[in-house]
Motif scaffolding. Structure first.
Motif, PDB file in Angstrom:
ATOM      1  N   GLU A  17      23.002  13.243  42.223  1.00  0.00           N
ATOM      2  CA  GLU A  17      23.605  13.133  40.892  1.00  0.00           C
ATOM      3  C   GLU A  17      24.464  14.359  40.579  1.00  0.00           C
ATOM      4  O   GLU A  17      25.576  14.240  40.047  1.00  0.00           O
ATOM      5  N   MET A  18      23.968  15.550  40.935  1.00  0.00           N
ATOM      6  CA  MET A  18      24.733  16.772  40.691  1.00  0.00           C
ATOM      7  C   MET A  18      26.014  16.777  41.532  1.00  0.00           C
ATOM      8  O   MET A  18      27.080  17.147  41.046  1.00  0.00           O
ATOM      9  N   LEU A  19      25.919  16.344  42.777  1.00  0.00           N
ATOM     10  CA  LEU A  19      27.086  16.277  43.654  1.00  0.00           C
ATOM     11  C   LEU A  19      28.135  15.323  43.086  1.00  0.00           C
ATOM     12  O   LEU A  19      29.325  15.651  43.047  1.00  0.00           O
ATOM     13  N   MET A  20      27.692  14.173  42.600  1.00  0.00           N
ATOM     14  CA  MET A  20      28.623  13.189  42.035  1.00  0.00           C
ATOM     15  C   MET A  20      29.220  13.704  40.726  1.00  0.00           C
ATOM     16  O   MET A  20      30.394  13.469  40.440  1.00  0.00           O
ATOM     17  N   GLN A  21      28.431  14.427  39.929  1.00  0.00           N
ATOM     18  CA  GLN A  21      28.941  14.995  38.682  1.00  0.00           C
ATOM     19  C   GLN A  21      30.004  16.042  38.973  1.00  0.00           C
ATOM     20  O   GLN A  21      31.035  16.095  38.293  1.00  0.00           O
ATOM     21  N   LYS A  22      29.777  16.867  39.988  1.00  0.00           N
ATOM     22  CA  LYS A  22      30.782  17.873  40.373  1.00  0.00           C
ATOM     23  C   LYS A  22      32.075  17.192  40.810  1.00  0.00           C
ATOM     24  O   LYS A  22      33.167  17.663  40.498  1.00  0.00           O
ATOM     25  N   ARG A  23      31.961  16.108  41.557  1.00  0.00           N
ATOM     26  CA  ARG A  23      33.153  15.372  41.999  1.00  0.00           C
ATOM     27  C   ARG A  23      33.920  14.827  40.790  1.00  0.00           C
ATOM     28  O   ARG A  23      35.135  14.954  40.711  1.00  0.00           O
ATOM     29  N   LYS A  24      33.208  14.235  39.852  1.00  0.00           N
ATOM     30  CA  LYS A  24      33.860  13.695  38.657  1.00  0.00           C
ATOM     31  C   LYS A  24      34.542  14.804  37.862  1.00  0.00           C
ATOM     32  O   LYS A  24      35.665  14.636  37.375  1.00  0.00           O
ATOM     33  N   GLU A  25      33.867  15.955  37.727  1.00  0.00           N
ATOM     34  CA  GLU A  25      34.437  17.087  36.998  1.00  0.00           C
ATOM     35  C   GLU A  25      35.701  17.595  37.690  1.00  0.00           C
ATOM     36  O   GLU A  25      36.674  17.952  37.038  1.00  0.00           O
ATOM     37  N   ARG A  26      35.683  17.637  39.022  1.00  0.00           N
ATOM     38  CA  ARG A  26      36.860  18.098  39.769  1.00  0.00           C
ATOM     39  C   ARG A  26      38.033  17.126  39.580  1.00  0.00           C
ATOM     40  O   ARG A  26      39.164  17.544  39.402  1.00  0.00           O
TER      41      ARG A  26
END
Length: 191
Positions: A156-165
């Motif tokens: 979930e954190m990895l996917m959130q970082k991708r969305k933020e980027r």
């Protein structure tokens, strides 16, 4: 004394952690690493109040090779994308840098011909590369699942970082457009 509260720390050895601050011999670094460290040091100090002074310091860095411009642009772009609430400030920095640094001569990788390298052209290419790297789907890939090692919170954190980027990328490109660094034609056609 009770509990050892007055023990002297003078003769104790302190072991640095793996992720702790390490002093590096600057003479062993490549030119690229020295430039990267210099620019990151400046970018990490930026606040709303220090923005003008830091921008002037970055503008004062002597750029004489296309790779130097690529390094600086890459670092600014990454900061702008990660700290997208400051994307306008980073776009303003790009506006100043594009009129500060000289046009350089580079070699086209495909044709081998010499081509002019400007800050504007380099930032456009960086935007294109980053835009092209945006995935078609925000669903986790097999590689994402493997990287998270099956831990749902890490995934979930990895996917959130991708969305933020991705969001930061869009905001920064929009700010570059508003600063007239990117034109409508570039935004619409990508060329």
């Amino acid at each position: 004394s009770r509990g050892g509260g007055n023990r002297s720390l003078v003769n104790q050895v302190v072991k640095p952690s793996e992720r702790g601050f390490k002093i590096i011999d600057q003479s062993s670094l490549s030119e690229k690493d020295k430039l990267r460290r210099q620019v990151m040091s400046l970018l990490n100090k930026i606040t709303v109040d220090s923005f003008g002074a830091i921008t002037n310091q970055i503008a004062g860095i002597e750029i004489s090779q296309p790779w130097q411009m690529d390094v600086v642009i890459g670092l600014i772009f990454d900061k702008a994308v990660v700290e997208h609430s400051f994307s306008e400030m980073y776009a303003e920095m790009c506006k100043k840098l594009r009129t500060t640094w000289p046009e350089l001569t580079g070699v086209d990788q495909e044709t081998g011909q010499t081509v002019p390298v400007t800050f504007t052209r380099a930032i456009i290419e960086k935007c294109q590369v980053e835009f092209d790297a945006i995935p078609d789907s925000l669903e986790p890939t097999e590689a994402d699942i493997a990287k998270a090692r099956g831990n749902p919170e890490d995934l979930e954190m990895l996917m959130q970082k991708r969305k933020e980027r991705i969001l930061g990328n869009m905001k920064f490109i929009a700010q570059l457009f508003l600063m007239r660094i990117l034109s409508r034609r570039i935004i619409v056609t990508g060329k």
